[in-house]
Design a protein around this motif. Structure first.
Motif, PDB file in Angstrom:
ATOM      1  N   GLU A 117      32.518  -4.922  -1.241  1.00  0.00           N
ATOM      2  CA  GLU A 117      33.114  -4.189  -2.359  1.00  0.00           C
ATOM      3  C   GLU A 117      32.049  -3.495  -3.209  1.00  0.00           C
ATOM      4  OE1 GLU A 117      36.056  -4.859  -6.185  1.00  0.00           O
ATOM      5  OE2 GLU A 117      36.014  -6.394  -4.628  1.00  0.00           O
ATOM      6  N   LEU A 118      30.944  -4.187  -3.486  1.00  0.00           N
ATOM      7  CA  LEU A 118      29.851  -3.554  -4.241  1.00  0.00           C
ATOM      8  C   LEU A 118      29.323  -2.334  -3.493  1.00  0.00           C
ATOM      9  CD1 LEU A 118      27.750  -6.563  -5.606  1.00  0.00           C
ATOM     10  CD2 LEU A 118      28.980  -4.852  -6.958  1.00  0.00           C
ATOM     11  N   ALA A 119      29.107  -2.486  -2.190  1.00  0.00           N
ATOM     12  CA  ALA A 119      28.618  -1.358  -1.385  1.00  0.00           C
ATOM     13  C   ALA A 119      29.625  -0.205  -1.430  1.00  0.00           C
ATOM     14  CB  ALA A 119      28.361  -1.807   0.052  1.00  0.00           C
ATOM     15  N   ASP A 120      30.912  -0.517  -1.255  1.00  0.00           N
ATOM     16  CA  ASP A 120      31.948   0.523  -1.289  1.00  0.00           C
ATOM     17  C   ASP A 120      31.970   1.239  -2.633  1.00  0.00           C
ATOM     18  OD1 ASP A 120      32.719  -0.060   1.307  1.00  0.00           O
ATOM     19  OD2 ASP A 120      34.526  -1.174   0.723  1.00  0.00           O
ATOM     20  N   ARG A 121      31.865   0.476  -3.726  1.00  0.00           N
ATOM     21  CA  ARG A 121      31.888   1.070  -5.073  1.00  0.00           C
ATOM     22  C   ARG A 121      30.706   2.017  -5.273  1.00  0.00           C
ATOM     23  NH1 ARG A 121      33.993  -1.049  -9.644  1.00  0.00           N
ATOM     24  NH2 ARG A 121      35.788  -2.359  -9.431  1.00  0.00           N
ATOM     25  N   LEU A 122      29.592   1.729  -4.597  1.00  0.00           N
ATOM     26  CA  LEU A 122      28.388   2.567  -4.700  1.00  0.00           C
ATOM     27  C   LEU A 122      28.357   3.649  -3.619  1.00  0.00           C
ATOM     28  CD1 LEU A 122      25.898  -0.334  -5.414  1.00  0.00           C
ATOM     29  CD2 LEU A 122      26.424   1.537  -6.992  1.00  0.00           C
ATOM     30  N   HIS A 123      29.395   3.688  -2.777  1.00  0.00           N
ATOM     31  CA  HIS A 123      29.493   4.642  -1.666  1.00  0.00           C
ATOM     32  C   HIS A 123      28.331   4.458  -0.689  1.00  0.00           C
ATOM     33  CE1 HIS A 123      32.689   6.442  -3.993  1.00  0.00           C
ATOM     34  NE2 HIS A 123      31.856   6.568  -5.010  1.00  0.00           N
ATOM     35  N   LEU A 124      28.044   3.181  -0.396  1.00  0.00           N
ATOM     36  CA  LEU A 124      26.957   2.822   0.511  1.00  0.00           C
ATOM     37  C   LEU A 124      27.464   1.872   1.581  1.00  0.00           C
ATOM     38  CD1 LEU A 124      24.232   1.922  -2.159  1.00  0.00           C
ATOM     39  CD2 LEU A 124      24.403   4.063  -0.872  1.00  0.00           C
ATOM     40  N   LYS A 125      26.606   1.620   2.569  1.00  0.00           N
ATOM     41  CA  LYS A 125      26.859   0.563   3.543  1.00  0.00           C
ATOM     42  C   LYS A 125      26.214  -0.712   2.989  1.00  0.00           C
ATOM     43  CE  LYS A 125      25.444   3.727   6.709  1.00  0.00           C
ATOM     44  NZ  LYS A 125      24.535   4.065   7.740  1.00  0.00           N
ATOM     45  N   VAL A 126      26.660  -1.867   3.459  1.00  0.00           N
ATOM     46  CA  VAL A 126      26.074  -3.134   3.007  1.00  0.00           C
ATOM     47  C   VAL A 126      24.569  -3.137   3.294  1.00  0.00           C
ATOM     48  CG1 VAL A 126      26.068  -5.638   3.321  1.00  0.00           C
ATOM     49  CG2 VAL A 126      28.237  -4.409   3.239  1.00  0.00           C
ATOM     50  N   ALA A 127      24.160  -2.547   4.401  1.00  0.00           N
ATOM     51  CA  ALA A 127      22.731  -2.483   4.741  1.00  0.00           C
ATOM     52  C   ALA A 127      21.920  -1.810   3.646  1.00  0.00           C
ATOM     53  CB  ALA A 127      22.542  -1.728   6.058  1.00  0.00           C
ATOM     54  N   ASP A 128      22.532  -0.865   2.939  1.00  0.00           N
ATOM     55  CA  ASP A 128      21.839  -0.144   1.867  1.00  0.00           C
ATOM     56  C   ASP A 128      21.641  -0.993   0.610  1.00  0.00           C
ATOM     57  OD1 ASP A 128      21.691   2.146   3.487  1.00  0.00           O
ATOM     58  OD2 ASP A 128      23.672   2.820   2.806  1.00  0.00           O
ATOM     59  N   LEU A 129      22.297  -2.150   0.551  1.00  0.00           N
ATOM     60  CA  LEU A 129      22.095  -3.065  -0.570  1.00  0.00           C
ATOM     61  C   LEU A 129      20.829  -3.904  -0.392  1.00  0.00           C
ATOM     62  CD1 LEU A 129      25.703  -4.475  -1.184  1.00  0.00           C
ATOM     63  CD2 LEU A 129      24.508  -2.703  -2.485  1.00  0.00           C
ATOM     64  N   VAL A 130      20.213  -3.803   0.788  1.00  0.00           N
ATOM     65  CA  VAL A 130      19.012  -4.597   1.076  1.00  0.00           C
ATOM     66  C   VAL A 130      17.767  -3.772   0.788  1.00  0.00           C
ATOM     67  CG1 VAL A 130      17.701  -5.786   2.883  1.00  0.00           C
ATOM     68  CG2 VAL A 130      20.189  -5.977   2.828  1.00  0.00           C
ATOM     69  N   ASN A 131      16.865  -4.350  -0.007  1.00  0.00           N
ATOM     70  CA  ASN A 131      15.581  -3.720  -0.301  1.00  0.00           C
ATOM     71  C   ASN A 131      14.614  -4.081   0.819  1.00  0.00           C
ATOM     72  OD1 ASN A 131      13.137  -2.848  -1.236  1.00  0.00           O
ATOM     73  ND2 ASN A 131      13.233  -3.936  -3.183  1.00  0.00           N
ATOM     74  N   GLN A 132      14.508  -3.193   1.787  1.00  0.00           N
ATOM     75  CA  GLN A 132      13.668  -3.468   2.953  1.00  0.00           C
ATOM     76  C   GLN A 132      12.181  -3.367   2.634  1.00  0.00           C
ATOM     77  OE1 GLN A 132      15.020  -1.672   6.626  1.00  0.00           O
ATOM     78  NE2 GLN A 132      17.134  -1.764   5.959  1.00  0.00           N
ATOM     79  N   ASP A 133      11.846  -2.938   1.427  1.00  0.00           N
ATOM     80  CA  ASP A 133      10.446  -2.908   0.996  1.00  0.00           C
ATOM     81  C   ASP A 133      10.047  -4.188   0.265  1.00  0.00           C
ATOM     82  OD1 ASP A 133       9.967  -0.349   2.016  1.00  0.00           O
ATOM     83  OD2 ASP A 133      10.776   0.589   0.207  1.00  0.00           O
ATOM     84  N   HIS A 134      11.016  -5.054  -0.024  1.00  0.00           N
ATOM     85  CA  HIS A 134      10.729  -6.310  -0.724  1.00  0.00           C
ATOM     86  C   HIS A 134       9.858  -7.197   0.157  1.00  0.00           C
ATOM     87  CE1 HIS A 134      11.344 -10.144  -2.749  1.00  0.00           C
ATOM     88  NE2 HIS A 134      11.805  -9.448  -3.795  1.00  0.00           N
ATOM     89  N   THR A 135       8.895  -7.859  -0.443  1.00  0.00           N
ATOM     90  CA  THR A 135       7.974  -8.708   0.332  1.00  0.00           C
ATOM     91  C   THR A 135       8.710  -9.803   1.096  1.00  0.00           C
ATOM     92  OG1 THR A 135       7.550 -10.005  -1.664  1.00  0.00           O
ATOM     93  CG2 THR A 135       5.943  -8.302  -1.114  1.00  0.00           C
ATOM     94  N   ALA A 136       9.758 -10.367   0.527  1.00  0.00           N
ATOM     95  CA  ALA A 136      10.521 -11.413   1.227  1.00  0.00           C
ATOM     96  C   ALA A 136      11.194 -10.846   2.473  1.00  0.00           C
ATOM     97  CB  ALA A 136      11.567 -12.024   0.302  1.00  0.00           C
ATOM     98  N   TYR A 137      11.698  -9.622   2.396  1.00  0.00           N
ATOM     99  CA  TYR A 137      12.317  -8.995   3.562  1.00  0.00           C
ATOM    100  C   TYR A 137      11.265  -8.781   4.649  1.00  0.00           C
ATOM    101  CZ  TYR A 137      14.737  -5.831   6.670  1.00  0.00           C
ATOM    102  OH  TYR A 137      15.297  -5.262   7.803  1.00  0.00           O
ATOM    103  N   LYS A 138      10.136  -8.208   4.266  1.00  0.00           N
ATOM    104  CA  LYS A 138       9.082  -7.927   5.245  1.00  0.00           C
ATOM    105  C   LYS A 138       8.562  -9.201   5.899  1.00  0.00           C
ATOM    106  CE  LYS A 138       7.441  -3.648   3.167  1.00  0.00           C
ATOM    107  NZ  LYS A 138       6.329  -2.971   2.513  1.00  0.00           N
ATOM    108  N   LYS A 139       8.516 -10.271   5.122  1.00  0.00           N
ATOM    109  CA  LYS A 139       8.013 -11.550   5.626  1.00  0.00           C
ATOM    110  C   LYS A 139       8.999 -12.199   6.607  1.00  0.00           C
ATOM    111  CE  LYS A 139       6.861 -16.065   3.729  1.00  0.00           C
ATOM    112  NZ  LYS A 139       6.764 -16.821   2.499  1.00  0.00           N
ATOM    113  N   LEU A 140      10.288 -12.047   6.332  1.00  0.00           N
ATOM    114  CA  LEU A 140      11.310 -12.741   7.114  1.00  0.00           C
ATOM    115  C   LEU A 140      11.940 -11.921   8.237  1.00  0.00           C
ATOM    116  CD1 LEU A 140      13.178 -14.414   4.113  1.00  0.00           C
ATOM    117  CD2 LEU A 140      11.693 -15.563   5.766  1.00  0.00           C
ATOM    118  N   PHE A 141      11.969 -10.609   8.077  1.00  0.00           N
ATOM    119  CA  PHE A 141      12.721  -9.777   9.018  1.00  0.00           C
ATOM    120  C   PHE A 141      11.897  -8.578   9.468  1.00  0.00           C
ATOM    121  CE2 PHE A 141      15.644 -11.530   5.804  1.00  0.00           C
ATOM    122  CZ  PHE A 141      16.400 -12.362   6.616  1.00  0.00           C
TER     123      PHE A 141
END
Length: 121
Positions: free
Chosen positions: A53-77
């Protein structure tokens, strides 16, 4: 009607209290006297329906809610194409990688780029 309740009289702020922008946005909103319902994404596990619902309200995909530049993302994925369900699980298990803060009021939803953006809603 979605799972997320909204009001024109109150702003719902989804934020990470450990992020500078999240803390500053909340402080700015309170200093302006705005009615804020705080949703600490580190303490409140968002459901898959809420994330969609948050993604839809922002006219985005759920994937776009993920900060792929975040250090935790880079470390884990690694950068991959994941299913919507995979993105939801990633956010639920690692809420710090979610893009935030997000503000809702009535039918309007925005990403907060700078703390003063909160008055735009």
């Amino acid at each position: 009607m979605g799972e997320i309740a909204t009001s024109k009289r109150q702003i719902t702020l989804y934020y990470n209290p450990e992020s500078t922008r999240g803390k500053q946005t909340l402080a700015y909103a309170k200093s302006e006297g705005l009615q804020i319902q705080e949703v600490d994404i580190l303490k409140t596990k968002l459901t898959g329906t809420q994330l969609v619902e948050l993604a839809d309200r922002l006219h985005l995909k759920v994937a776009d809610l993920v900060n792929q530049d975040h250090t935790a993302y880079k470390k884990l994925f690694e950068h991959h194409t994941f299913s919507t369900d995979d993105w939801i699980k990633m956010i639920q298990h690692n809420p710090e990688i979610m893009m935030e803060p997000i503000a809702l009021r009535g039918n309007k939803t925005i990403f907060i780029e700078t703390p003063s953006d909160i008055i735009k809603i």
